[in-house]
Every structure is written in structure tokens, then in C-alpha cells.
Design a protein around this motif. Structure first.
Motif, PDB file in Angstrom:
ATOM      1  N   LEU A  91      -8.319 -11.658 -35.532  1.00  0.00           N
ATOM      2  CA  LEU A  91      -9.022 -10.947 -34.515  1.00  0.00           C
ATOM      3  C   LEU A  91      -7.994 -10.181 -33.567  1.00  0.00           C
ATOM      4  CD1 LEU A  91     -11.739 -13.356 -33.760  1.00  0.00           C
ATOM      5  CD2 LEU A  91     -11.969 -11.231 -34.774  1.00  0.00           C
ATOM      6  N   VAL A  92      -7.182 -10.852 -32.973  1.00  0.00           N
ATOM      7  CA  VAL A  92      -6.146 -10.313 -32.060  1.00  0.00           C
ATOM      8  C   VAL A  92      -5.513  -8.975 -32.540  1.00  0.00           C
ATOM      9  CG1 VAL A  92      -4.528 -10.728 -30.294  1.00  0.00           C
ATOM     10  CG2 VAL A  92      -6.073 -12.381 -30.570  1.00  0.00           C
ATOM     11  N   ASN A  93      -4.561  -9.210 -33.442  1.00  0.00           N
ATOM     12  CA  ASN A  93      -3.761  -8.293 -34.090  1.00  0.00           C
ATOM     13  C   ASN A  93      -4.604  -6.904 -34.403  1.00  0.00           C
ATOM     14  OD1 ASN A  93      -1.575  -9.523 -33.433  1.00  0.00           O
ATOM     15  ND2 ASN A  93      -1.260 -10.235 -35.440  1.00  0.00           N
ATOM     16  N   PRO A  94      -5.907  -6.976 -35.296  1.00  0.00           N
ATOM     17  CA  PRO A  94      -6.538  -5.864 -35.664  1.00  0.00           C
ATOM     18  C   PRO A  94      -6.911  -5.370 -34.589  1.00  0.00           C
ATOM     19  CG  PRO A  94      -7.036  -7.594 -37.158  1.00  0.00           C
ATOM     20  CD  PRO A  94      -6.129  -8.239 -35.898  1.00  0.00           C
ATOM     21  N   LEU A  95      -7.732  -5.976 -33.587  1.00  0.00           N
ATOM     22  CA  LEU A  95      -8.193  -5.354 -32.389  1.00  0.00           C
ATOM     23  C   LEU A  95      -7.296  -4.624 -31.507  1.00  0.00           C
ATOM     24  CD1 LEU A  95     -11.077  -7.995 -31.547  1.00  0.00           C
ATOM     25  CD2 LEU A  95     -11.366  -5.635 -32.562  1.00  0.00           C
ATOM     26  N   PHE A  96      -6.029  -5.388 -31.373  1.00  0.00           N
ATOM     27  CA  PHE A  96      -5.048  -4.878 -30.485  1.00  0.00           C
ATOM     28  C   PHE A  96      -4.554  -3.457 -31.050  1.00  0.00           C
ATOM     29  CE2 PHE A  96      -0.813  -4.334 -29.486  1.00  0.00           C
ATOM     30  CZ  PHE A  96      -0.748  -4.190 -28.046  1.00  0.00           C
ATOM     31  N   LEU A  97      -4.470  -3.352 -32.541  1.00  0.00           N
ATOM     32  CA  LEU A  97      -3.929  -2.120 -32.904  1.00  0.00           C
ATOM     33  C   LEU A  97      -4.876  -0.998 -32.852  1.00  0.00           C
ATOM     34  CD1 LEU A  97      -2.057  -3.983 -36.196  1.00  0.00           C
ATOM     35  CD2 LEU A  97      -0.976  -2.395 -34.206  1.00  0.00           C
ATOM     36  N   ALA A  98      -6.129  -1.424 -33.211  1.00  0.00           N
ATOM     37  CA  ALA A  98      -7.187  -0.343 -33.071  1.00  0.00           C
ATOM     38  C   ALA A  98      -7.317   0.138 -31.746  1.00  0.00           C
ATOM     39  CB  ALA A  98      -8.433  -0.937 -33.559  1.00  0.00           C
ATOM     40  N   GLY A  99      -6.896  -0.721 -30.628  1.00  0.00           N
ATOM     41  CA  GLY A  99      -6.916  -0.304 -29.387  1.00  0.00           C
ATOM     42  C   GLY A  99      -5.913   0.875 -29.106  1.00  0.00           C
ATOM     43  N   VAL A 121      -0.843   0.399 -40.461  1.00  0.00           N
ATOM     44  CA  VAL A 121      -0.680  -0.689 -39.971  1.00  0.00           C
ATOM     45  C   VAL A 121      -2.076  -1.785 -39.459  1.00  0.00           C
ATOM     46  CG1 VAL A 121       0.213  -2.313 -38.080  1.00  0.00           C
ATOM     47  CG2 VAL A 121       1.637  -0.433 -39.287  1.00  0.00           C
ATOM     48  N   THR A 122      -2.927  -0.917 -38.937  1.00  0.00           N
ATOM     49  CA  THR A 122      -4.337  -1.730 -38.512  1.00  0.00           C
ATOM     50  C   THR A 122      -5.020  -2.168 -39.946  1.00  0.00           C
ATOM     51  OG1 THR A 122      -4.388  -0.347 -36.661  1.00  0.00           O
ATOM     52  CG2 THR A 122      -6.280  -1.374 -37.613  1.00  0.00           C
ATOM     53  N   LEU A 123      -4.984  -1.313 -41.022  1.00  0.00           N
ATOM     54  CA  LEU A 123      -5.831  -1.591 -42.425  1.00  0.00           C
ATOM     55  C   LEU A 123      -4.767  -2.574 -43.009  1.00  0.00           C
ATOM     56  CD1 LEU A 123      -6.427   2.030 -43.553  1.00  0.00           C
ATOM     57  CD2 LEU A 123      -8.061   0.302 -42.706  1.00  0.00           C
ATOM     58  N   GLU A 124      -3.713  -2.492 -42.708  1.00  0.00           N
ATOM     59  CA  GLU A 124      -2.963  -3.827 -43.580  1.00  0.00           C
ATOM     60  C   GLU A 124      -3.142  -4.855 -42.944  1.00  0.00           C
ATOM     61  OE1 GLU A 124       1.649  -4.781 -44.248  1.00  0.00           O
ATOM     62  OE2 GLU A 124       1.401  -2.798 -43.557  1.00  0.00           O
ATOM     63  N   VAL A 125      -3.114  -5.105 -41.597  1.00  0.00           N
ATOM     64  CA  VAL A 125      -3.235  -6.418 -41.010  1.00  0.00           C
ATOM     65  C   VAL A 125      -4.610  -7.067 -41.172  1.00  0.00           C
ATOM     66  CG1 VAL A 125      -3.711  -7.407 -38.634  1.00  0.00           C
ATOM     67  CG2 VAL A 125      -1.766  -5.998 -39.250  1.00  0.00           C
ATOM     68  N   ALA A 126      -5.795  -6.182 -41.103  1.00  0.00           N
ATOM     69  CA  ALA A 126      -7.155  -6.738 -41.468  1.00  0.00           C
ATOM     70  C   ALA A 126      -7.148  -6.810 -42.757  1.00  0.00           C
ATOM     71  CB  ALA A 126      -8.252  -5.237 -41.152  1.00  0.00           C
ATOM     72  N   GLN A 180       1.453  11.984 -34.061  1.00  0.00           N
ATOM     73  CA  GLN A 180       2.446  11.791 -34.286  1.00  0.00           C
ATOM     74  C   GLN A 180       2.616  10.307 -34.937  1.00  0.00           C
ATOM     75  OE1 GLN A 180       5.059  12.748 -31.096  1.00  0.00           O
ATOM     76  NE2 GLN A 180       3.957  11.174 -29.790  1.00  0.00           N
ATOM     77  N   ASN A 181       1.862   9.399 -34.326  1.00  0.00           N
ATOM     78  CA  ASN A 181       1.601   7.879 -34.547  1.00  0.00           C
ATOM     79  C   ASN A 181       0.349   7.697 -35.440  1.00  0.00           C
ATOM     80  OD1 ASN A 181       4.457   7.440 -33.420  1.00  0.00           O
ATOM     81  ND2 ASN A 181       3.217   7.470 -31.437  1.00  0.00           N
ATOM     82  N   LEU A 182      -0.425   8.717 -35.765  1.00  0.00           N
ATOM     83  CA  LEU A 182      -1.792   8.325 -36.055  1.00  0.00           C
ATOM     84  C   LEU A 182      -1.687   7.862 -37.531  1.00  0.00           C
ATOM     85  CD1 LEU A 182      -4.800   8.928 -35.946  1.00  0.00           C
ATOM     86  CD2 LEU A 182      -4.398  10.889 -37.218  1.00  0.00           C
ATOM     87  N   SER A 183      -0.899   7.925 -38.502  1.00  0.00           N
ATOM     88  CA  SER A 183      -1.089   7.358 -40.017  1.00  0.00           C
ATOM     89  C   SER A 183      -0.205   6.148 -39.745  1.00  0.00           C
ATOM     90  CB  SER A 183      -0.116   8.498 -40.806  1.00  0.00           C
ATOM     91  OG  SER A 183       1.180   8.481 -40.455  1.00  0.00           O
ATOM     92  N   VAL A 184       0.687   5.927 -39.048  1.00  0.00           N
ATOM     93  CA  VAL A 184       1.449   4.585 -38.942  1.00  0.00           C
ATOM     94  C   VAL A 184       0.212   3.689 -38.361  1.00  0.00           C
ATOM     95  CG1 VAL A 184       3.184   3.263 -37.917  1.00  0.00           C
ATOM     96  CG2 VAL A 184       3.656   5.500 -38.603  1.00  0.00           C
TER      97      VAL A 184
END
Length: 151
Positions: free
Chosen positions: A50-58, A12-17, A4-8
């Protein structure tokens, strides 16, 4: 497994990175300084880089490891229904690599050099900036002073 949240989360992870790594952290900080007249601190830059992309990926990985079988009340969705949901979730995400490849092929046909094309695809465009002519001139002067970018 729930998608359900996969695409979002993926987008978002791709956008931040993409903003921090493709547009560029220095350019983003310079744009914010140009717009607000205030500099961004080291914590903001570290967060974007670093923090946002890693957090979102986590969060993405964690959400998928904790996912359960899709259900609605007492009804449990079968494999076919889940597959349809997965496809619908992944279509927006798949547009990112598809459009990337389209742009690489388009630019490769124009230049004929793969490394130049890949470097160019990941570079900020000189066309990016304010639309207003007067503000655009100020922005160009500002970028040249701050980053050494000539336009």
C-alpha cells in the motif's frame, strides 16, 4: 506543463504495484526468506502493498499539478516541442498496456475463455525461479512447504 519525470514515475508505480499485486506479496516474502533466510516484517509488507504505490502515485499527481511550462534559460518551448516531449515520455509507458493486450490476445486464442485468460495473465508463472537445477529443486520444495504451491 513538464513531463520530464512522467514516464519514470508511471513505470515505477506500475512496477511496485505489479510486484506486490501480480507476483504476490506472499510469494515475494517467501522468495526473500528463501534467499536470505530471514522473514520480512509486517512493515515491509505494508510498504510493498500500500504505502509505496500510494506514495508514488501521490508524487506523480503532485509533480504534474506543480508542473510549469518547459523552458531552457530564457527560451520557452512551444506547443509542438512540448507535444514531441510528451510523446517521447509516454512511449515507454504505453508499452505496458500494449504488451498486456498482446499477451491477453495470445492467451485468449489458446484458451478461448476470457476470464480464464485474465486470471492466468495476472498469475505467477511456474517457470519463475532459480535457473540452477539444484537450487530450483530446493526452491520448489520450499514453495510447496511454505505456500502449498506444487510445481
Amino acid at each position: 506543463m513538464s513531463f520530464q519525470n512522467l514516464s519514470v514515475l508511471l513505470l515505477v508505480t506500475l512496477e511496485v504495484a505489479g510486484v506486490a499485486w501480480v507476483y504476490g506479496l506472499r510469494r515475494l516474502a517467501a522468495d526473500i526468506h528463501f534467499m536470505l533466510g530471514r522473514s520480512t516484517g509486517v512493515l515491509w509488507k505494508a510498504s510493498w502493498l500500500l504505502v509505496n504505490p500510494l506514495f508514488l502515485a501521490g508524487v506523480l499527481v503532485y509533480s504534474q499539478t506543480q508542473a510549469t511550462v518547459l523552458s531552457y534559460g530564457d527560451y520557452v518551448f512551444g506547443t509542438k516541442e512540448t507535444a514531441v516531449g510528451v510523446v517521447l515520455s509516454l512511449v515507454p509507458v504505453l508499452l505496458v498496456p500494449v504488451l498486456f493486450l498482446v499477451e491477453v490476445v495470445r492467451r485468449y486464442k489458446a484458451s478461448g475463455q476470457l476470464m480464464h485468460t485474465l486470471t492466468n495473465v495476472f498469475a505467477a508463472s511456474h517457470k519463475w525461479g532459480p535457473r540452477d537445477v539444484k537450487l530450483r529443486q530446493e526452491y520448489d520444495i520450499y514453495l510447496e512447504d511454505q505456500l502449498g504451491v506444487k510445481r
